[in-house]
Design a protein around this motif. Structure first.
Motif, PDB file in Angstrom:
ATOM      1  N   ALA A   1      -4.006  -4.919   0.477  1.00 19.47           N
ATOM      2  CA  ALA A   1      -3.417  -3.588   0.280  1.00 19.47           C
ATOM      3  C   ALA A   1      -4.394  -2.697  -0.483  1.00 19.47           C
ATOM      4  N   TYR A   2      -4.999  -3.241  -1.556  1.00 21.55           N
ATOM      5  CA  TYR A   2      -5.974  -2.475  -2.333  1.00 21.55           C
ATOM      6  C   TYR A   2      -7.167  -2.081  -1.474  1.00 21.55           C
ATOM      7  N   GLN A   3      -7.677  -3.026  -0.673  1.00 21.15           N
ATOM      8  CA  GLN A   3      -8.830  -2.741   0.177  1.00 21.15           C
ATOM      9  C   GLN A   3      -8.513  -1.643   1.187  1.00 21.15           C
ATOM     10  N   SER A   4      -7.303  -1.665   1.717  1.00 20.91           N
ATOM     11  CA  SER A   4      -6.881  -0.638   2.656  1.00 20.91           C
ATOM     12  C   SER A   4      -6.906   0.741   1.993  1.00 20.91           C
ATOM     13  N   LEU A   5      -6.415   0.822   0.763  1.00 19.00           N
ATOM     14  CA  LEU A   5      -6.391   2.099   0.040  1.00 19.00           C
ATOM     15  C   LEU A   5      -7.789   2.510  -0.436  1.00 19.00           C
ATOM     16  N   ILE A   6      -8.637   1.542  -0.692  1.00 16.56           N
ATOM     17  CA  ILE A   6     -10.033   1.851  -1.045  1.00 16.56           C
ATOM     18  C   ILE A   6     -10.754   2.428   0.175  1.00 16.56           C
ATOM     19  N   GLU A   7     -10.525   1.828   1.343  1.00 18.71           N
ATOM     20  CA  GLU A   7     -11.131   2.343   2.579  1.00 18.71           C
ATOM     21  C   GLU A   7     -10.662   3.762   2.884  1.00 18.71           C
TER      22      GLU A   7
ATOM     23  N   CYS B   1      -8.340   7.429  -7.207  1.00 20.41           N
ATOM     24  CA  CYS B   1      -9.425   8.391  -6.999  1.00 20.41           C
ATOM     25  C   CYS B   1      -8.958   9.817  -7.286  1.00 20.41           C
ATOM     26  N   GLU B   2      -9.894  10.632  -7.721  1.00 20.22           N
ATOM     27  CA  GLU B   2      -9.613  12.061  -7.865  1.00 20.22           C
ATOM     28  C   GLU B   2      -9.335  12.625  -6.470  1.00 20.22           C
ATOM     29  N   GLY B   3      -8.334  13.454  -6.349  1.00 13.95           N
ATOM     30  CA  GLY B   3      -7.970  14.045  -5.072  1.00 13.95           C
ATOM     31  C   GLY B   3      -7.058  13.181  -4.221  1.00 13.95           C
TER      32      GLY B   3
ATOM     33  N   ALA C   1       0.835  -1.204   0.000  1.00 10.67           N
ATOM     34  CA  ALA C   1       0.000   0.000   0.000  1.00 10.67           C
ATOM     35  C   ALA C   1       0.870   1.254   0.000  1.00 10.67           C
ATOM     36  N   ASP C   2       1.966   1.225   0.744  1.00 10.16           N
ATOM     37  CA  ASP C   2       2.881   2.366   0.790  1.00 10.16           C
ATOM     38  C   ASP C   2       3.560   2.601  -0.562  1.00 10.16           C
ATOM     39  N   VAL C   3       3.907   1.522  -1.258  1.00 10.37           N
ATOM     40  CA  VAL C   3       4.517   1.650  -2.591  1.00 10.37           C
ATOM     41  C   VAL C   3       3.522   2.303  -3.549  1.00 10.37           C
ATOM     42  N   ILE C   4       2.285   1.844  -3.513  1.00 12.00           N
ATOM     43  CA  ILE C   4       1.246   2.421  -4.381  1.00 12.00           C
ATOM     44  C   ILE C   4       1.035   3.891  -4.034  1.00 12.00           C
ATOM     45  N   ALA C   5       0.945   4.192  -2.744  1.00  9.68           N
ATOM     46  CA  ALA C   5       0.757   5.580  -2.309  1.00  9.68           C
ATOM     47  C   ALA C   5       1.918   6.453  -2.770  1.00  9.68           C
ATOM     48  N   SER C   6       3.134   5.957  -2.672  1.00  6.90           N
ATOM     49  CA  SER C   6       4.300   6.721  -3.128  1.00  6.90           C
ATOM     50  C   SER C   6       4.229   7.009  -4.615  1.00  6.90           C
ATOM     51  N   ARG C   7       3.774   6.033  -5.376  1.00  3.43           N
ATOM     52  CA  ARG C   7       3.646   6.220  -6.820  1.00  3.43           C
ATOM     53  C   ARG C   7       2.566   7.253  -7.157  1.00  3.43           C
ATOM     54  N   ILE C   8       1.545   7.330  -6.324  1.00  5.12           N
ATOM     55  CA  ILE C   8       0.499   8.345  -6.531  1.00  5.12           C
ATOM     56  C   ILE C   8       1.050   9.725  -6.178  1.00  5.12           C
TER      57      ILE C   8
END
Length: 121
Positions: A52-58, A73-75, A14-21
């Protein structure tokens, strides 16, 4: 990828995905790799990636569109940056400050070093 033992693998993903965003290599409104694709890329179980995806969706960073896929998501970038800034100012920076005090480094010295790094950029 080398996984750290101090944090669950799904959280690290989840942190890797967040960093890429945050760094805009994953842009808002774009789809992200399927759970199975990312599991294959990271060589982990697909259930770990799904968590990880579910955590970021929440956290409303990713949006799931049934039958279509998962999207940024936008924003999301602004939300993540605000969260990371909060973490930096409330957790990381006080640790740096405490260490600087122990080492006898003044706030002026820290500011001078920041200014030097800023000029080098």
């Amino acid at each position: 990828m080398d996984w750290r033992a101090d944090q669950p693998i799904y959280r690290q993903i989840a942190d890797v995905i967040a960093s890429r965003i945050v760094d805009a290599s994953l842009r808002e409104g774009t789809s992200i790799p399927s759970v199975r694709q990312l599991a294959s890329d990271f060589r982990v179980n697909h259930l770990t990636v799904n968590k990880a995806y579910q955590s970021l969706i929440e956290d409303e960073v990713l949006c799931s569109k049934r039958g279509v896929g998962v999207f940024v998501c936008e924003g999301a970038q602004a939300k993540l940056r605000a969260s990371l800034q909060h973490h930096f100012f409330d957790i990381e920076l006080p640790r740096v400050y405490d260490k600087a005090l122990r080492l006898g480094i003044s706030s002026t010295q820290l500011c001078d070093r920041f200014a030097q790094w800023e000029q080098e950029q």
